[in-house]
Scaffold this motif. Structure first.
Motif, short mmCIF file in Angstrom:
data_model
loop_
_atom_site.label_atom_id
_atom_site.label_comp_id
_atom_site.label_asym_id
_atom_site.label_seq_id
_atom_site.Cartn_x
_atom_site.Cartn_y
_atom_site.Cartn_z
N ILE A 196 75.69 66.18 -22.80
CA ILE A 196 75.39 67.31 -21.64
C ILE A 196 74.52 66.64 -20.38
CG2 ILE A 196 74.61 69.41 -20.58
CD1 ILE A 196 75.94 70.39 -23.75
N VAL A 197 74.29 66.33 -19.12
CA VAL A 197 73.09 65.84 -18.82
C VAL A 197 72.86 67.44 -17.64
CG1 VAL A 197 72.54 64.54 -17.29
CG2 VAL A 197 74.09 63.67 -19.37
N ILE A 198 71.78 67.86 -17.62
CA ILE A 198 71.15 68.79 -16.65
C ILE A 198 70.10 68.39 -15.84
CG2 ILE A 198 69.80 71.04 -16.91
CD1 ILE A 198 70.82 71.60 -19.89
N PRO A 199 70.23 67.76 -14.91
CA PRO A 199 69.57 66.99 -13.83
C PRO A 199 67.80 68.27 -13.60
CG PRO A 199 71.30 67.92 -12.41
CD PRO A 199 71.31 68.30 -13.42
N GLY A 200 67.15 66.97 -13.26
CA GLY A 200 65.82 67.69 -12.97
C GLY A 200 65.62 66.80 -11.83
N TYR A 218 61.83 67.27 -15.45
CA TYR A 218 62.63 66.89 -16.51
C TYR A 218 64.01 66.71 -16.25
CZ TYR A 218 58.61 64.81 -18.90
OH TYR A 218 57.63 63.78 -19.66
N THR A 219 64.98 66.11 -16.57
CA THR A 219 66.16 65.84 -16.71
C THR A 219 66.18 65.89 -18.16
OG1 THR A 219 66.77 64.47 -14.89
CG2 THR A 219 68.34 64.15 -16.35
N TYR A 220 67.49 66.86 -18.50
CA TYR A 220 67.47 66.97 -20.06
C TYR A 220 69.52 66.70 -20.65
CZ TYR A 220 63.38 70.22 -19.91
OH TYR A 220 62.38 69.87 -20.07
N ARG A 221 68.76 65.71 -21.30
CA ARG A 221 70.11 64.80 -21.69
C ARG A 221 70.36 65.13 -22.54
NH1 ARG A 221 73.05 60.19 -20.64
NH2 ARG A 221 71.53 60.12 -19.53
N ILE A 222 71.42 66.33 -23.66
CA ILE A 222 71.65 67.00 -25.09
C ILE A 222 73.14 65.98 -25.81
CG2 ILE A 222 71.77 69.17 -25.89
CD1 ILE A 222 70.60 70.29 -23.45
N VAL A 223 72.76 65.44 -26.73
CA VAL A 223 74.27 65.11 -27.28
C VAL A 223 74.32 65.57 -28.86
CG1 VAL A 223 73.94 62.76 -26.63
CG2 VAL A 223 73.61 63.38 -28.29
N PHE A 224 76.41 65.99 -28.56
CA PHE A 224 76.46 66.81 -30.04
C PHE A 224 77.23 65.48 -30.96
CE2 PHE A 224 75.39 70.19 -27.09
CZ PHE A 224 75.23 71.12 -28.35
N ILE A 225 76.73 65.01 -31.59
CA ILE A 225 77.37 63.43 -32.03
C ILE A 225 77.56 63.69 -34.38
CG2 ILE A 225 76.71 63.02 -30.53
CD1 ILE A 225 74.06 61.44 -32.57
N PRO A 226 78.70 62.54 -33.92
CA PRO A 226 78.44 62.43 -35.70
C PRO A 226 77.13 61.74 -36.12
CG PRO A 226 80.52 61.86 -34.76
CD PRO A 226 79.80 62.58 -33.64
N GLU A 227 76.41 62.72 -37.19
CA GLU A 227 75.69 61.99 -37.77
C GLU A 227 76.04 60.57 -37.80
OE1 GLU A 227 71.50 63.45 -40.27
OE2 GLU A 227 73.65 63.34 -41.01
N ILE A 252 79.64 76.40 -22.93
CA ILE A 252 77.98 75.66 -22.17
C ILE A 252 79.47 74.15 -21.18
CG2 ILE A 252 75.98 73.66 -21.47
CD1 ILE A 252 75.87 73.69 -24.82
N PRO A 253 79.60 75.39 -20.82
CA PRO A 253 81.31 74.48 -19.32
C PRO A 253 80.62 73.16 -19.45
CG PRO A 253 80.95 76.79 -19.34
CD PRO A 253 79.87 76.98 -19.86
N ALA A 254 79.03 72.39 -18.53
CA ALA A 254 79.17 71.43 -18.66
C ALA A 254 79.29 70.51 -19.81
CB ALA A 254 78.22 71.62 -17.99
N MET A 255 79.79 70.78 -20.86
CA MET A 255 79.81 69.57 -21.85
C MET A 255 80.91 68.50 -21.21
SD MET A 255 79.79 69.86 -25.19
CE MET A 255 78.65 70.17 -26.34
N LYS A 256 80.83 67.59 -21.04
CA LYS A 256 81.75 66.67 -21.19
C LYS A 256 81.75 65.86 -22.96
CE LYS A 256 80.99 65.07 -16.62
NZ LYS A 256 80.23 63.68 -15.59
N ILE A 257 83.04 66.26 -23.52
CA ILE A 257 83.86 65.44 -24.50
C ILE A 257 83.80 64.07 -24.12
CG2 ILE A 257 85.21 65.74 -26.49
CD1 ILE A 257 85.21 69.09 -25.63
N HIS A 258 84.09 62.90 -25.16
CA HIS A 258 84.02 61.41 -24.88
C HIS A 258 85.12 61.34 -26.33
CE1 HIS A 258 81.79 60.79 -21.38
NE2 HIS A 258 80.99 62.06 -22.41
N ALA A 259 85.83 60.11 -26.32
CA ALA A 259 86.42 59.54 -27.20
C ALA A 259 86.08 58.14 -27.41
CB ALA A 259 87.98 60.32 -27.21
N VAL A 260 85.85 57.59 -28.43
CA VAL A 260 85.59 56.18 -29.48
C VAL A 260 86.31 55.46 -29.96
CG1 VAL A 260 83.72 54.56 -29.30
CG2 VAL A 260 83.27 56.67 -28.52
N PRO A 261 88.07 54.83 -29.80
CA PRO A 261 88.62 53.99 -30.83
C PRO A 261 88.06 54.36 -31.98
CG PRO A 261 89.04 53.91 -28.78
CD PRO A 261 87.87 54.59 -28.21
#
Length: 437
Positions: free
Chosen positions: A170-174, A217-226, A46-55
C-alpha cells in the motif's frame, strides 16, 4: 495521556482482535494459498492494497524464491489405529514446508522427524524446513512420551512445485515524496502475537492514515513473507527505499499486555530510533531496550550493510523473549484487545510525532516579551510563572534552527506532542518560523 494499554477508542482493540480470530485458522507459510487468502482478507479491509506475485526461481540478491508449498493434510497414527497427531486439529502439527510422505516407520525411525518441547510439555512447537527437503510432525512432549513401541503410519499430503511468492503493498501519498516505511509479515500459521498482531496493527494504521485530510509524509506499507519476502522486496525497490525513506518500523509482537520493547537499527542512530525511544520514554517508562545484536525479524534485511535503511522495532514482548513464542501457546488468549490497542497507540504516536517533527527558529533576537502577546501573566506575583509559561520559555530557548522537535523535546524533558502544541502557539504569535518552510 492515557495508558498505552487503553486506546481512546477501545472498540479498535476489539476490532483488531476480531480480525485475528478470522485469520488465526489459516495455514500460512512463506508461499502458498494461505498467504493469498490472508492478503485477500487485508485487501478487503484496505482496498488500495496491491497484491504482487514473484515466480519461483526468481533470484533476489543471494537468495532464490523457492518452490511453492501446498499442504492438504497430514497425520501420524499407531498401527493399532490410535491417531497421535492430525493436521486438521492444529496446523502447527506438521513441520512447515514438509515434503510429501506416506509410509510405515518404527518408533526409532520416526524420532528424527518428531519435535516437542520437554520444558513446555503441553505446547506444540513451530518448526520449519524451508530450504532443505525434510518432513516431520510437531506435538506436545506429554503426548510424545505416551507413544508406544510398534509401527506408525506417517502421512503428509503436500506438494512442492514451481509457483509464486506473494506480498501486499500500500502506498498512501502525502504532501512530500519523503516516506515512512512500515513492514509486517504474513507467513506464520496459527500464532497470534508473533504473527497476526503486526498485520492487524498495520491494517488499522493504514485505515487511520487514509482518513487524514493532510499527510506530510508518503507512507509505504508492505505485508510480506518474513526474510525471503523482505529480500525480494528490497531487490525490487532498494534504490527507491534508500533515496526516499526517512524512518521505518517492522511491525511484529504488538498484542500482549506484559511489557513494551524497543530494538534498535544496526547503528542505533536513525530518526526511527530517536522517535521510538522518545515515545516509549514518555508513554511506557521502564520498557525493555535491545540492541541490534538481538535482531531476529526483517530488521536483519532492512538494516544489513549495503541496505542500511532507518528501520527499528517498537513491540510489546519481543520475539524470543516470551515463553509462548513459536508455540501453540501464542494464541488468541495471550493476545488481548487492550494489548493490541496499546501496540497500535505506540506506533501511531511515533507516526504523529514524525508528522510534527520540524526544525523551528526564533524570529526575534533575545528573549521575546510574551506579555504583550498574551502568553505571559501581565501581573507578576509569586506563583504566576507557572508550568505553561515555563514550557513556552523552555521551548523558545532551544528553537535555534539546530534542534528538531524530537531533540528539542528531549532537551526540555517534555513529550514531543506537548512541545509541538507549544511551538504552534509561539508560531501563531509570530515568535517562531519553521526552517525551510
Amino acid at each position: 495521556m492515557n495508558s498505552l494499554n487503553v486506546h481512546p477508542d477501545a472498540r479498535l482493540g476489539q476490532q483488531m482482535h476480531d480480525w485475528m480470530k478470522d485469520l488465526f485458522p489459516i495455514c500460512r507459510s512463506i508461499t502458498g494459498p494461505g498467504v493469498r487468502e490472508t492478503l485477500a482478507y487485508f485487501r478487503r479491509l484496505i482496498p488500495a492494497m496491491k497484491i504482487h506475485a514473484v515466480p519461483s526461481g526468481t533470484p533476489a540478491f543471494d537468495w532464490t524464491v523457492p518452490d511453492e508449498w501446498l499442504i492438504r493434510g497430514g497425520f501420524l497414527e499407531h498401527e493399532d489405529g490410535t491417531r497421535i497427531v492430525d493436521f486438521a486439529d492444529h496446523n502447527l502439527h506438521v513441520v512447515g514446508y514438509s515434503e510429501p510422505v506416506d509410509g510405515w516407520f518404527a518408533l526409532k525411525e520416526l524420532e528424527p522427524h518428531l519435535y516437542s518441547l520437554p520444558e513446555q510439555p503441553d505446547a506444540i512447537p513451530y518448526v520449519t524446513s524451508y530450504y532443505r527437503r525434510h518432513w516431520g510432525f510437531c506435538l506436545p512432549h506429554r503426548k510424545r512420551q505416551t507413544m508406544k513401541p510398534g509401527r506408525y503410519r506417517a502421512v503428509i499430503d503436500s506438494t512442492l512445485a514451481p509457483g509464486e511468492l506473494n506480498y501486499g503493498e500500500i502506498v498512501i501519498p502525502g504532501q512530500s515524496d519523503r516516506e515512512i516505511f512500515l513492514s509486517t509479515y504474513i507467513c506464520h500459521p496459527s500464532m497470534a502475537n508473533n504473527e497476526l498482531s503486526g498485520p492487524v496493527v498495520a491494517a488499522a494504521l493504514a485505515q487511520w492514515l487514509m482518513t487524514l485530510k493532510e499527510r506530510r509524509y508518503t507512507y509505504r506499507i508492505v505485508f510480506i513473507p518474513e526474510t525471503i519476502g523482505a529480500i525480494v522486496y528490497l531487490s525490487k525497490h532498494l534504490a527507491h527505499l534508500k533515496a526516499k525513506t526517512d524512518a521505518g518500523f517492522v511491525l511484529t509482537c504488538l498484542g500482549d499486555e506484559r511489557t513494551f520493547s524497543y530494538l534498535s537499527s544496526r547503528l542505533d542512530n536513525t530518526l526511527a530510533d530517536r522517535v521510538a525511544r522518545h515515545v516509549l520514554d514518555h508513554l511506557a517508562p521502564g520498557y525493555r531496550k535491545y540492541s541490534y545484536l538481538a535482531r531476529g525479524s526483517d530488521e536483519r534485511q532492512y538494516c544489513a550493510p549495503g541496505v542500511d535503511l532507518p528501520v527499528c522495532l517498537v513491540m510489546r514482548s519481543m520475539f524470543g523473549e516470551y515463553p509462548e513464542y513459536h508455540t501453540s501457546l501464542d494464541n488468541l488468549d495471550f493476545v488481548t484487545p487492550d494489548g493490541l490497542a496499546g501496540g497500535y497507540k505506540a506506533l501511531r504516536t511515533c507516526i504523529e510525532v514524525l508528522e510534527a517533527n520540524r526544525v523551528y527558529r526564533a524570529t526575534v533576537i533575545g528573549e521575546p516579551q510574551l506579555g504583550k502577546r498574551n502568553l505571559y501573566p501581565n501581573v507578576s506575583r509569586h506563583g504566576s510563572y507557572g508550568e505553561d509559561t515555563r514550557l513556552l520559555k523552555d521551548t523558545l530557548a532551544y528553537c535555534d534552527g539546530k534542534h528538531d522537535l524530537i531533540a528539542l523535546a528531549g532537551r526540555i524533558g517534555r513529550p514531543a506532542w506537548v512541545v509541538a502544541e507549544a511551538c504552534e502557539r509561539l508560531r501563531a504569535a509570530g515568535l517562531l518560523a519553521i526552517d525551510g518552510g
